[in-house]
Design an enzyme around this catalytic site. Structure first.
Site, short mmCIF file in Angstrom:
data_model
loop_
_atom_site.label_atom_id
_atom_site.label_comp_id
_atom_site.label_asym_id
_atom_site.label_seq_id
_atom_site.Cartn_x
_atom_site.Cartn_y
_atom_site.Cartn_z
N GLU A 190 0.73 -1.19 -0.08
CA GLU A 190 -0.33 0.27 0.10
C GLU A 190 0.89 1.22 -0.09
O GLU A 190 1.63 1.56 1.06
CB GLU A 190 -0.99 0.05 1.21
CG GLU A 190 -2.01 0.69 1.24
CD GLU A 190 -2.04 2.16 2.01
OE1 GLU A 190 -1.52 3.05 1.32
OE2 GLU A 190 -2.21 2.07 3.29
N CYS A 224 -1.72 9.00 3.14
CA CYS A 224 -1.57 8.44 1.56
C CYS A 224 -2.79 8.74 0.86
O CYS A 224 -2.75 8.87 -0.40
CB CYS A 224 -1.04 7.17 1.62
SG CYS A 224 -1.94 6.11 2.76
N GLU A 399 -6.72 -4.10 1.50
CA GLU A 399 -6.66 -4.34 3.11
C GLU A 399 -8.24 -3.89 3.47
O GLU A 399 -8.92 -3.32 2.85
CB GLU A 399 -5.52 -3.53 3.71
CG GLU A 399 -4.17 -4.01 3.41
CD GLU A 399 -3.32 -3.19 3.91
OE1 GLU A 399 -2.43 -3.92 4.46
OE2 GLU A 399 -3.36 -1.81 4.12
#
Length: 419
Positions: A190, A224, A399
Site C-alpha cells: 500500500e 496517503c 486491505e
C-alpha cells in the site's frame, strides 16, 4: 477459527477500554491532534472487530468433477509467517488492518513499526497478550532509522517468512519488492498516492469545501489518501477558492496535539517541513499565488501554516509529486475530459475525489479515474468494511473488507480419486 475469533474480539474490546491511553501515545509519538488520535484508535480497533467476525467465514469449495470417480475440494490455509512493515502516520491502524487479517487467517506476524512510532506497536502487543493471544503470535521488532533498511531486507529475504505486507512510500515499496522476489514471497503493498480532488461546476460548493478541508488537512496533510491536487472548474473556481480560504482561516488551529482546540499538529520532522517549503517556493517561482499560509508557523520547529495556492499548473512540483504536508494547490480547468486527463497523468493511483451533482457525470468520472478508491461528494472514505488499496504504482492487493483476509490465505486444491 472460533478461538481466533474470540481472541481478536477480546483484543478489540481491550483497545476500546484503553482508547484514551492509546490515543495519548499516538499524539506523543507523531503529534497528531488528540481528537484525531482518538478517532484513529476507534478506526484501528474496528479492524480487529471486523476480522474477528471474518475469521469464521474462511470458506472452501466443492467443485463438480469431470470424472465420476473423483471429488474436487478447495481448502484455504494460512500462508505462514507474515512480516508487517508499517508507517508513522497511522501507527496503530496500519498495524491492526494487516495483523487482524493475518491472525484471523491463522498466520503469525512480525511487526516492524516505523522508527518514529514504535510505542503504539508495543502497546498493542501488551493488549494482545492480555487478550490471550499466545506468545510468539504477535511479535514486534522496533529498530532505529540506521537499522531500518537492514531489518527490512532480512524480513523480505528470510525463507521462513511467507508474506510481506508493507505500507509506505512507493520508492521503499519497490526496494522491498526486489528483496521479496528472491524467495517469491506473497506481497501486499500500500504505497504512495497523489490524490486528485475535482470540483465540477455542478458541485455543491459548500459541501466540496467541507470535504476539501477534511481530506486535505487531516493529520496536517500527512496521509496517503489525502488530496494532493485540487482541480476546480472555471465556473465555480473563484467561489470555491474564496470559501476554502475562509474555512482554512476560521476552522484550522495549529498547535500542540494535546491542546483541545488544535486541529493541526506539527509535521513529523524537519525534512517534511523542508519538502512543503520547497513545493511552495517552486510553485510561486512559476507564477502561483499564495492565498493563505505559505510559511512556517510562529510556533516554530515542525509547525507549518495550512497553505492554499492558486494559479497552479501541472508543471509545478506540487502537482507532480506527493507533498505529504498542509499544502493545497488549486488548478483551474475547463472541461471534464481535461480534468480526468490531468488526474490520470500520475503514475500512482490510490484515492481520488470529486464533487458533482450530475448523475451521468458521476458515473463517467467514477469509472474513468485510475485509482483504487473514489470518494464521490465525500472527502473521508476509509472504513473496515471497504477494500483499501491502489492501482498503478500505488500498490498490490487490498486491505480491510471481505477481500482483505485473502491476502493471508493460500488456496489448496485437493483431488480425491478412486471413489
Amino acid at each position: 477459527s472460533q478461538e481466533r475469533s474470540a481472541r481478536l474480539r477480546r483484543w478489540y474490546e481491550l483497545m476500546m477500554e484503553n482508547k484514551e491511553e492509546l490515543a495519548r501515545i499516538i499524539t506523543a509519538e507523531n503529534g497528531k491532534p488528540l481528537k484525531e488520535a482518538q478517532g484513529e484508535i476507534v478506526y484501528s480497533a474496528s479492524f480487529l472487530e471486523w476480522f474477528a467476525e471474518e475469521a469464521r467465514r474462511i470458506y472452501g469449495d466443492v467443485i463438480p468433477a469431470s470424472a465420476k470417480d473423483r471429488r474436487v475440494l478447495v481448502l484455504k490455509q494460512p500462508v505462514g509467517v507474515a512480516a508487517i512493515i508499517t508507517p508513522w502516520n497511522f501507527p496503530s491502524a496500519m498495524i491492526t488492518r494487516k495483523v487482524g487479517a493475518a491472525l484471523a487467517a491463522g498466520c503469525t506476524v512480525v511487526v516492524k513499526p516505523a522508527e518514529d512510532t514504535p510505542l503504539s506497536a508495543l502497546a498493542l502487543g501488551e493488549l494482545a497478550s492480555q487478550a490471550g493471544i499466545p506468545a510468539g503470535v504477535y511479535n514486534v521488532v522496533p529498530c532505529s532509522r540506521q537499522q531500518t533498511a537492514a531489518v527490512g531486507e532480512v524480513l523480505c529475504t528470510d525463507p521462513l517468512v511467507s508474506k510481506i505486507s508493507f505500507t509506505g512510500s512507493t520508492a521503499t515499496g519497490k526496494i522491498l519488492l526486489k528483496h521479496a522476489a528472491g524467495t517469491v514471497k506473497r506481497v501486499s503493498m500500500e504505497l504512495g498516492g497523489h490524490a486528485p480532488f475535482i470540483v465540477f461546476d455542478s458541485a455543491n460548493v459548500d459541501q466540496a469545501v467541507a470535504g476539501a478541508l477534511a481530506s486535505k488537512y487531516r493529520n496536517s496533510g500527512q496521509t496517503c489518501v489525502c488530496t494532493n491536487r485540487f482541480l476546480v472548474q472555471t465556473g465555480i473556481h473563484d467561489e470555491f477558492v474564496e470559501k476554502f480560504a475562509k474555512a482554512i482561516e476560521k476552522e484550522l488551529h495549529v498547535g500542540n496535539g494535546f491542546d483541545a482546540k488544535t486541529t493541526q499538529g506539527p509535521l513529523i520532522n524537519e525534512k517534511a517541513v523542508e519538502k512543503v517549503e520547497k513545493h511552495i517556493k517552486d510553485a510561486v517561482s512559476q507564477g502561483a499565488s499564495v492565498v493563505t499560509g505559505g510559511k512556517r508557523h510562529s510556533l516554530g520547529k515542525n509547525f507549518f501554516e495550512p497553505t492554499l495556492l492558486t494559479n497552479v499548473t501541472t508543471k509545478m512540483l506540487c502537482t507532480q509529486e506527493e507533498t505529504f504536508g498542509p499544502l493545497a494547490p488549486v488548478i483551474r480547468f475547463e472541461t471534464e475530459a481535461e480534468a480526468v486527463a490531468i488526474a490520470n497523468a500520475a503514475n500512482v493511483g490510490l484515492a481520488g475525489y470529486f464533487y458533482s451533482q450530475d448523475p451521468a457525470q458521476i458515473w463517467r468520472v467514477a469509472e474513468q479515474l485510475e485509482v483504487g478508491m473514489v470518494g464521490v461528494n465525500e472527502g473521508i472514505i476509509s472504513s473496515a468494511e471497504c477494500p483499501f488499496g491502489g492501482v498503478k504504482e500505488s500498490g498490490l492487493g487490498r486491505e480491510g473488507s471481505k477481500y482483505g483476509i485473502d491476502e493471508y490465505l493460500e488456496i489448496k486444491y485437493v483431488c480425491f480419486g478412486g471413489l
